[in-house]
Design a protein around this motif. Structure first.
Motif, PDB file in Angstrom:
ATOM      1  N   ILE A 136      44.812  39.116  42.241  1.00 37.35           N
ATOM      2  CA  ILE A 136      43.808  39.282  43.292  1.00 37.35           C
ATOM      3  C   ILE A 136      44.353  40.027  44.506  1.00 37.35           C
ATOM      4  O   ILE A 136      43.596  40.350  45.429  1.00 37.35           O
ATOM      5  CB  ILE A 136      43.255  37.912  43.730  1.00 37.35           C
ATOM      6  N   ASN A 137      45.651  40.321  44.524  1.00 32.99           N
ATOM      7  CA  ASN A 137      46.229  41.073  45.636  1.00 32.99           C
ATOM      8  C   ASN A 137      46.359  42.568  45.334  1.00 32.99           C
ATOM      9  O   ASN A 137      46.804  43.336  46.183  1.00 32.99           O
ATOM     10  CB  ASN A 137      47.606  40.505  45.997  1.00 32.99           C
ATOM     11  N   ASP A 138      46.000  42.973  44.131  1.00 32.13           N
ATOM     12  CA  ASP A 138      46.120  44.377  43.737  1.00 32.13           C
ATOM     13  C   ASP A 138      44.732  44.881  43.346  1.00 32.13           C
ATOM     14  O   ASP A 138      44.210  44.539  42.286  1.00 32.13           O
ATOM     15  CB  ASP A 138      47.087  44.506  42.561  1.00 32.13           C
ATOM     16  N   SER A 139      44.118  45.665  44.224  1.00 29.42           N
ATOM     17  CA  SER A 139      42.733  46.099  44.007  1.00 29.42           C
ATOM     18  C   SER A 139      42.599  46.928  42.738  1.00 29.42           C
ATOM     19  O   SER A 139      41.661  46.742  41.957  1.00 29.42           O
ATOM     20  CB  SER A 139      42.232  46.898  45.206  1.00 29.42           C
ATOM     21  N   ASP A 140      43.530  47.857  42.513  1.00 31.18           N
ATOM     22  CA  ASP A 140      43.426  48.725  41.339  1.00 31.18           C
ATOM     23  C   ASP A 140      43.546  47.926  40.048  1.00 31.18           C
ATOM     24  O   ASP A 140      42.770  48.119  39.100  1.00 31.18           O
ATOM     25  CB  ASP A 140      44.513  49.808  41.387  1.00 31.18           C
ATOM     26  N   ALA A 141      44.501  47.012  39.999  1.00 30.97           N
ATOM     27  CA  ALA A 141      44.700  46.203  38.797  1.00 30.97           C
ATOM     28  C   ALA A 141      43.497  45.300  38.545  1.00 30.97           C
ATOM     29  O   ALA A 141      43.073  45.109  37.399  1.00 30.97           O
ATOM     30  CB  ALA A 141      45.966  45.358  38.931  1.00 30.97           C
TER      31      ALA A 141
ATOM     32  N   LEU B 119      40.285  45.778  39.519  1.00 33.57           N
ATOM     33  CA  LEU B 119      39.133  46.562  39.078  1.00 33.57           C
ATOM     34  C   LEU B 119      39.294  47.011  37.628  1.00 33.57           C
ATOM     35  O   LEU B 119      38.330  47.045  36.858  1.00 33.57           O
ATOM     36  CB  LEU B 119      38.938  47.771  39.997  1.00 33.57           C
ATOM     37  N   GLU B 120      40.503  47.340  37.240  1.00 40.25           N
ATOM     38  CA  GLU B 120      40.763  47.732  35.854  1.00 40.25           C
ATOM     39  C   GLU B 120      40.516  46.553  34.914  1.00 40.25           C
ATOM     40  O   GLU B 120      39.948  46.701  33.827  1.00 40.25           O
ATOM     41  CB  GLU B 120      42.200  48.224  35.712  1.00 40.25           C
ATOM     42  N   ALA B 121      40.926  45.362  35.348  1.00 43.16           N
ATOM     43  CA  ALA B 121      40.704  44.169  34.525  1.00 43.16           C
ATOM     44  C   ALA B 121      39.216  43.900  34.357  1.00 43.16           C
ATOM     45  O   ALA B 121      38.748  43.557  33.265  1.00 43.16           O
ATOM     46  CB  ALA B 121      41.403  42.964  35.162  1.00 43.16           C
ATOM     47  N   PHE B 122      38.444  44.064  35.430  1.00 41.41           N
ATOM     48  CA  PHE B 122      37.006  43.824  35.356  1.00 41.41           C
ATOM     49  C   PHE B 122      36.312  44.814  34.420  1.00 41.41           C
ATOM     50  O   PHE B 122      35.282  44.494  33.826  1.00 41.41           O
ATOM     51  CB  PHE B 122      36.381  43.895  36.750  1.00 41.41           C
ATOM     52  N   ARG B 123      36.867  46.004  34.296  1.00 47.53           N
ATOM     53  CA  ARG B 123      36.240  47.005  33.414  1.00 47.53           C
ATOM     54  C   ARG B 123      36.300  46.580  31.949  1.00 47.53           C
ATOM     55  O   ARG B 123      35.507  47.053  31.133  1.00 47.53           O
ATOM     56  CB  ARG B 123      36.915  48.367  33.597  1.00 47.53           C
ATOM     57  N   HIS B 124      37.241  45.708  31.597  1.00 44.75           N
ATOM     58  CA  HIS B 124      37.333  45.250  30.210  1.00 44.75           C
ATOM     59  C   HIS B 124      36.053  44.557  29.755  1.00 44.75           C
ATOM     60  O   HIS B 124      35.722  44.570  28.565  1.00 44.75           O
ATOM     61  CB  HIS B 124      38.518  44.276  30.047  1.00 44.75           C
ATOM     62  N   VAL B 125      35.343  43.943  30.705  1.00 39.43           N
ATOM     63  CA  VAL B 125      34.133  43.196  30.345  1.00 39.43           C
ATOM     64  C   VAL B 125      33.098  44.111  29.688  1.00 39.43           C
ATOM     65  O   VAL B 125      32.397  43.701  28.766  1.00 39.43           O
ATOM     66  CB  VAL B 125      33.535  42.512  31.591  1.00 39.43           C
TER      67      VAL B 125
END
Length: 668
Positions: A157-162, A164-170
């Motif tokens: 939750i401290n790394d915005s890029d990581a 957002l990339e994780a959320f794209r997996h959904v």
């Protein structure tokens, strides 16, 4: 780029461009639950200190506290693709993070049902259930018990890029042969839209995941909010978990429509079949993308007239009041909140929808929790008051007896002792009947729990599975419909028989309470009532949903009908099992509540008889003065009176916590 999202939210939560009212009201509701939990915990400690908390009351209080702490508020977002569901969730709940948390773009971004919640026992993460599990007749609820079946992606939750990339997996998809898609229930050759989607290689795009659970430490999620982001409307009919469980159990459903197109035929079908039939409470229609109607060549009055026309038309088609239709622009609201643009936020009209969630959803949820908590607390306090009153009655009876002994000789004291011993023998004879009652009660309890037996129900479900396989997916006489009719008939029959058994137990206990009251002067107690109506209603809802399912798939191929029917049956079976599990818990608690007052009164009466006998024996043997014993009893009476007064004070403090008008108080 690294950003501390939680710190960023704390800095922005009081920003006038954010949803302060919604956040504040959720916090007020959470604080109310916490205060109520603390007050009930104080009652529990006091009961324990006063030696008044028996095992049954202790269990009831711990269950009540656990229910308050685990209380959830479920909001579902339902819409066709590209209506802006994810953008609306971003605008309402995640704008203070400064960017889109949930992916939102043209086309299908939400490909599977997605739950956003917070569980402090797990690390922030995304759990993804592979689409391949749809090939098995196993519900999503069942898979929740097996974490190894899910793919887990931890969130930084401290790394915005990581993040957002994780959320794209959904929203990930893949190409699959139509045979595979058909096996998962994701392809219907009778649907012309799906035929067009098949490429030259005979493949079609399908989601990678069947269900997603996002565990995210957002302040509102920490307070018990659960957000359900659904895929397109077509998926609602093919994912039984949505139809029979998640949507019916949502406390609020936001049905998102496009302001420019209004209500389509598929919108009306979904509304009538899955959303609006349960009444309009907590059901809000949202006309999103009103910014598409902002035309610089039209006057503000003309634009407003067009929006109002869409509101009226939508309300008429959905059969809801116009005040339940909210025109907004989620995208402009998100931009406005991120850029702190107060004027644009006002034009987006999102704050009006947020206020509706605060004004309607949270108070109604508070009412539900308040009513159930008050009933439970009053029952516990009433039982405790009965114990204290019985103890005080015993003390006063002893005082009356001993006061009459002033100036009497030993013969009179001996006669008094004989009388108490006779009362004791008479009561012990009554205990023989009580033990016989307990034996009959145990037999009837076993019969009752057999009718609602989980193992027997599982066996019945297994038989139905075999019958469905042997029916060759036939829908005619003796086919799937007849099989399901018999299944629901059997289930309802067992619940009806259990209601008859409950009535027998209640009548038996009422007669025994009356007899003990008449013969031994025990307090009059009416066995608590118990109704099986709610289980019948839930089974009826499932049966109605299943019947509607038959109608909605009438145009499918026979094999598709059978496959979907199997999936719906597994979800129905899972829900019926859940209903029976709840019924078992409720009935076990009721059985304890039925017997507990009798056991308590018997125990208290035995204790009082022993004390009376001991007091008179001591006086008879001159080992203690009459006056000192009377003083001792008078002190006991004063202490019991104080306990009763203290109990009433604690009940008043719980009433005060229950009836606190938290939202008005916060606004003031």
């Amino acid at each position: 780029m690294s950003t501390d999202y939680l710190h960023q939210h704390d800095l922005a939560v009081n920003d006038p461009s954010g949803n302060d009212r919604l956040v504040g009201d959720f916090q007020a509701y959470s604080n109310w639950r916490a205060q109520l939990t603390q007050t009930i915990s104080q009652l529990s400690r006091w009961l324990n200190e006063q030696d008044l908390e028996d095992a049954q009351n202790g269990l009831r209080i711990s269950q009540l506290i656990e229910k308050l702490r685990d209380d959830k508020l479920n909001i579902a977002f339902v819409a066709e693709f590209s209506r802006g569901k994810s953008e609306l969730i971003n605008a309402i709940f995640f704008a203070n993070y400064g960017k889109r948390i949930l992916p939102s773009s043209a086309g299908r971004t939400t490909m599977c049902p997605t739950e956003l919640l917070y569980d402090a026992s797990r690390v922030p993460s995304i759990q993804l259930l592979p689409i391949e599990t749809r090939a098995e007749n196993v519900t999503t609820s069942e898979y929740r018990r097996y974490p190894e079946e899910w793919r887990t992606i931890e969130l930084d939750i401290n790394d915005s890029d990581a993040m957002l990339e994780a959320f794209r997996h959904v929203g990930l998809t893949r190409r699959a042969p139509v045979e595979e898609a058909t096996r998962y229930g994701l392809y219907n050759s009778d649907d012309p839209d799906q035929l067009i989607a098949v490429d030259a290689a005979g493949t079609i795009e399908i989601p990678c995941w069947r269900h997603a659970v996002i565990n995210f430490p957002h302040p509102l999620l920490k307070q018990g909010l659960v957000i359900l982001d659904t895929p397109g409307l077509n998926a609602i009919g093919t994912e039984p978990e949505l139809t029979l469980n998640l949507l019916p159990n949502a406390h609020a459903i936001l049905f998102i429509l496009a302001a420019d197109t209004g209500v389509t035929r598929s919108d009306i079908d979904i509304w009538r079949t899955h959303i609006g039939k349960g009444g309009n409470r907590g059901r809000l229609a949202v006309l999103n993308k009103i910014d598409s109607m902002w035309d610089e060549l039209k006057t503000p009055e003309q634009i407003e007239a067009e929006i109002n026309h869409q509101i009226t038309t939508t309300a008429e088609l959905l059969g809801v009041p116009t005040q339940h239709v909210y025109p907004i622009s989620a995208q402009k609201a998100l931009v406005a909140k991120v850029n702190h643009d107060v004027d644009l936020l006002a034009r987006s009209r999102l704050t009006i929808l947020e206020e509706a969630l605060s004004n309607e959803l949270l108070p109604s949820k508070q009412d539900i929790v308040r009513d159930s908590t008050m009933t439970e607390v009053e029952d516990i306090v009433q039982g405790t008051r009965a114990i204290l009153s019985a103890r005080r009655d015993g003390v006063l009876e002893q005082l009356d007896e001993l006061s009459k002994l002033h100036g009497k000789n030993q013969d009179v004291v001996g006669q008094m002792m004989d009388k108490v011993q006779a009362d004791k023998r008479k009561f012990e004879q009554g205990l023989v009947r009580f033990q016989a009652l307990r034996s009959i009660f145990s037999q009837q309890t076993n019969s009752l729990l057999t009718l609602l037996g989980i193992d027997a129900l599982k066996g019945n479900i297994e038989v139905v599975r075999g019958q469905m396989d042997n029916s060759k997916f036939s829908f005619g006489e003796g086919g799937l419909r007849a099989i399901m009719d018999q299944f629901f008939k059997d289930v309802n029959g067992n619940i009806s028989k259990s209601a008859e058994q409950v009535a027998e137990i209640q009548a038996m206990m009422a007669a025994m309470y009356k007899k003990f009251s008449e013969e031994h002067g025990l307090g009059t107690v009416t066995p608590p009532p118990f109704s099986t109506l709610k289980y019948h209603k839930e089974i009826s809802r499932l049966e109605k949903a299943f019947r509607e399912h038959f109608n909605t798939i009438s145009t499918l191929l026979t094999t598709s009908k059978g496959r979907l029917s199997h999936k719906f049956f597994e979800t129905v079976a899972s829900r019926v099992l859940y209903v029976f599990e709840v019924a078992n818990r409720d009935i076990e608690n009721w059985l304890k509540a039925v017997m507990a007052p009798m056991e308590t009164q018997v125990r208290e009466h035995q204790l009082q008889l022993r004390r009376r006998l001991e007091s008179i024996k001591r006086i008879h043997k001159a080992t203690d003065t009459l006056e000192s014993r009377i003083e001792e009893l008078e002190e006991m009476d004063r202490q019991l009176a104080l306990q009763l007064a203290d109990l009433d004070t604690r009940l008043r403090s719980i009433y005060a916590a229950l009836n606190a008008d938290i939202f008005e108080a916060k606004a003031a």
